[in-house]
Design an enzyme around this catalytic site. Structure first.
Site, PDB file in Angstrom:
ATOM      1  N   HIS A 179       4.371   3.320  12.484  1.00 13.14           N
ATOM      2  CA  HIS A 179       3.320   4.288  12.874  1.00 13.14           C
ATOM      3  C   HIS A 179       3.851   5.375  13.503  1.00 13.14           C
ATOM      4  O   HIS A 179       2.979   6.197  14.275  1.00 13.14           O
ATOM      5  CB  HIS A 179       2.130   3.536  13.486  1.00 13.14           C
ATOM      6  CG  HIS A 179       1.263   2.816  12.568  1.00 13.14           C
ATOM      7  ND1 HIS A 179      -0.073   2.518  12.801  1.00 13.14           N
ATOM      8  CD2 HIS A 179       1.444   2.260  11.315  1.00 13.14           C
ATOM      9  CE1 HIS A 179      -0.573   1.878  11.660  1.00 13.14           C
ATOM     10  NE2 HIS A 179       0.439   1.460  10.798  1.00 13.14           N
ATOM     11  N   ASP A 189       6.018   1.660   6.638  1.00  7.99           N
ATOM     12  CA  ASP A 189       4.816   1.203   6.417  1.00  7.99           C
ATOM     13  C   ASP A 189       3.976   2.086   5.600  1.00  7.99           C
ATOM     14  O   ASP A 189       3.173   2.918   5.910  1.00  7.99           O
ATOM     15  CB  ASP A 189       3.936   1.045   7.962  1.00  7.99           C
ATOM     16  CG  ASP A 189       2.579   0.562   7.559  1.00  7.99           C
ATOM     17  OD1 ASP A 189       2.290  -0.117   6.567  1.00  7.99           O
ATOM     18  OD2 ASP A 189       2.172   0.508   8.669  1.00  7.99           O
ATOM     19  N   ASP A 218       3.737  -6.302   3.277  1.00  5.95           N
ATOM     20  CA  ASP A 218       3.464  -5.210   4.487  1.00  5.95           C
ATOM     21  C   ASP A 218       4.375  -5.509   5.613  1.00  5.95           C
ATOM     22  O   ASP A 218       5.546  -6.041   5.369  1.00  5.95           O
ATOM     23  CB  ASP A 218       2.030  -5.320   4.747  1.00  5.95           C
ATOM     24  CG  ASP A 218       1.426  -4.039   5.268  1.00  5.95           C
ATOM     25  OD1 ASP A 218       2.193  -3.362   6.072  1.00  5.95           O
ATOM     26  OD2 ASP A 218       0.219  -3.803   4.714  1.00  5.95           O
ATOM     27  N   HIS A 230       0.670  -1.065  -0.066  1.00  7.87           N
ATOM     28  CA  HIS A 230      -0.113   0.115  -0.139  1.00  7.87           C
ATOM     29  C   HIS A 230       0.659   1.123  -0.030  1.00  7.87           C
ATOM     30  O   HIS A 230       1.984   1.432   0.691  1.00  7.87           O
ATOM     31  CB  HIS A 230      -0.976   0.111   1.187  1.00  7.87           C
ATOM     32  CG  HIS A 230      -0.445  -0.178   2.571  1.00  7.87           C
ATOM     33  ND1 HIS A 230      -0.204   1.091   3.274  1.00  7.87           N
ATOM     34  CD2 HIS A 230      -0.116  -0.919   3.376  1.00  7.87           C
ATOM     35  CE1 HIS A 230       0.285   0.891   4.394  1.00  7.87           C
ATOM     36  NE2 HIS A 230       0.321  -0.497   4.577  1.00  7.87           N
ATOM     37  N   GLU A 280      -5.252   1.769   2.565  1.00 11.67           N
ATOM     38  CA  GLU A 280      -4.960   0.518   3.495  1.00 11.67           C
ATOM     39  C   GLU A 280      -5.085   1.040   4.906  1.00 11.67           C
ATOM     40  O   GLU A 280      -5.658   0.365   5.648  1.00 11.67           O
ATOM     41  CB  GLU A 280      -3.499  -0.062   3.388  1.00 11.67           C
ATOM     42  CG  GLU A 280      -3.704  -1.500   3.827  1.00 11.67           C
ATOM     43  CD  GLU A 280      -2.997  -1.471   5.294  1.00 11.67           C
ATOM     44  OE1 GLU A 280      -2.962  -2.487   5.974  1.00 11.67           O
ATOM     45  OE2 GLU A 280      -2.553  -0.406   5.782  1.00 11.67           O
ATOM     46  N   GLU A 281      -4.307   2.108   5.311  1.00  9.08           N
ATOM     47  CA  GLU A 281      -4.254   2.475   6.546  1.00  9.08           C
ATOM     48  C   GLU A 281      -5.720   2.895   7.249  1.00  9.08           C
ATOM     49  O   GLU A 281      -5.769   2.933   8.560  1.00  9.08           O
ATOM     50  CB  GLU A 281      -3.365   3.591   6.943  1.00  9.08           C
ATOM     51  CG  GLU A 281      -1.900   3.188   6.673  1.00  9.08           C
ATOM     52  CD  GLU A 281      -1.328   2.383   7.639  1.00  9.08           C
ATOM     53  OE1 GLU A 281      -1.875   1.995   8.531  1.00  9.08           O
ATOM     54  OE2 GLU A 281      -0.084   1.912   7.567  1.00  9.08           O
TER      55      GLU A 281
END
Length: 354
Positions: A311, A170, A225, A64, A202-203
């Site tokens: 994140h 990510d 991922d 993603h 995606e998030e």
């Protein structure tokens, strides 16, 4: 390792549905090493490289494009820019961090992210100080409600040559893996009908993986991922140690992979000397979670890249893990054919592969 590509991907700003900067990088990087490029209606980017086998097995590798970040929610009368989070941004990365706001015209406005807290010490509101004293001054910079806000971390090597630090690993590290694997597969040739999908959103609910899978209609989906490494733990409970190989994910809360496919992926890694870690997610999921429920069901599995500090404003990724993930993607694409695929979906156990 093509460090420059990873650096450019990491430094690009792209939250859900605002992934233009990443799309532009991937387009320029891959336009000459695939047969065609298409898009789903969310903006997922689908790179198609045809194989030599007629009616070959259709494989989709997905990573993603979007990162966790923010949108401008309010502009106060005294010149502060209040935010709403997109995705699960770490609370410890919300205080005294440099960020940049991307205006509708593409201008980058720098600022310092800070928070207010409630009586229990939890984050209550997030705001950016852009050095202004009034709403009018902020608006004169071009800032408006709905603008994208991302961490202003500059990707770089961190002391050891193998450790790379930057934002949005990510899943820009996954985008890097599918890009480099596509280059190698295009150069060497392959039998399968190959798709590399850079997915949107995606998030905020693993959305692009679902729409891209519906459009491509692949036989097998591989989600590339990441997972967060518990950095203070280096014993037998940590299956996400950076530098120890990519992860082959046996389970997450959104998907349990086909057992024969899972074993084949592990056997392929072992056959080619590719180190891997056997991981499971107790929470969360990836694009594979929605993708494997498309149409009448798709075989799917997750290949993970271990990160430290996922994140947050910074993540650390190990060069060797990226190289091993690329190698595993390449070898899987070369090894799986239609006959092998049919053994995976034979649930009576009658079909054998010789």
């Amino acid at each position: 390792m093509k460090e420059d590509l990873l650096r450019r991907l990491s430094n690009a700003d792209a939250v859900a549905s605002k992934e233009d900067e990443v799309r532009e990088i991937l387009y320029e990087e891959l336009k000459d090493v695939c047969d065609d490029i298409s898009y789903d209606h969310l903006g997922s980017m689908l790179f198609h490289d045809k194989g030599s086998e007629k009616d070959g097995v259709k494989l989709m590798f997905a990573a993603h494009m979007d990162e966790v970040g923010f949108l401008v929610r309010h502009i106060s009368d005294i010149g502060f820019v209040y935010l709403i989070a997109l995705g699960g941004v770490l609370d410890k990365s919300k205080e005294m961090q440099k960020v940049r706001i991307t205006t509708a015209e593409g201008k980058k406005v720098q600022g310092i992210l800070n928070v207010t807290k409630n009586e229990q010490g939890a984050v209550k509101e997030m705001y950016v100080d852009v050095g202004c004293d009034t709403r009018e001054e902020v608006e004169a910079l071009g800032v408006a409600i709905g603008d994208m806000v991302c961490f202003a971390s500059d990707c770089d090597i961190l002391n050891r040559d193998a450790i790379i630090a930057g934002k949005a690993m990510d899943d820009r590290s996954g985008c890097y893996v599918i890009a480099e694997a596509l280059k190698q597969l295009h150069a060497c040739g392959h039998r399968c009908d190959l798709y590399m999908a850079a997915t949107s959103s995606e998030e905020v609910g693993v959305r692009g993986g679902k729409t891209a899978t519906y459009q491509i209609d692949p036989d097998i989906v591989f989600a590339i991922d990441v997972a967060n490494n518990p950095e203070l733990v280096k014993n037998y409970t940590n299956h996400r140690q950076i530098g120890k190989g990519c992860m082959i994910v046996h389970y997450d809360k959104t998907m349990a992979p086909n057992a024969k496919l899972l074993q084949f992926v592990k056997d392929t890694a072992s056959k080619h000397g590719i180190p891997y870690q056997c991981d499971m997610f107790s929470g969360g999921g990836t694009d594979a979670g929605n993708a494997h429920l498309t149409r009448n069901g798709k075989l799917a599995i997750v290949i993970g890249i271990p990160l430290r500090y996922c994140h947050g404003a910074w993540s650390l990724v190990h060069q060797k893990d990226l190289e091993h993930a690329i190698a595993l993607v390449r070898e899987l694409a070369l090894a799986i054919d239609k006959k092998r695929y049919e053994t995976f979906i034979d649930f009576q156990g009658g079909k054998k592969y010789e």
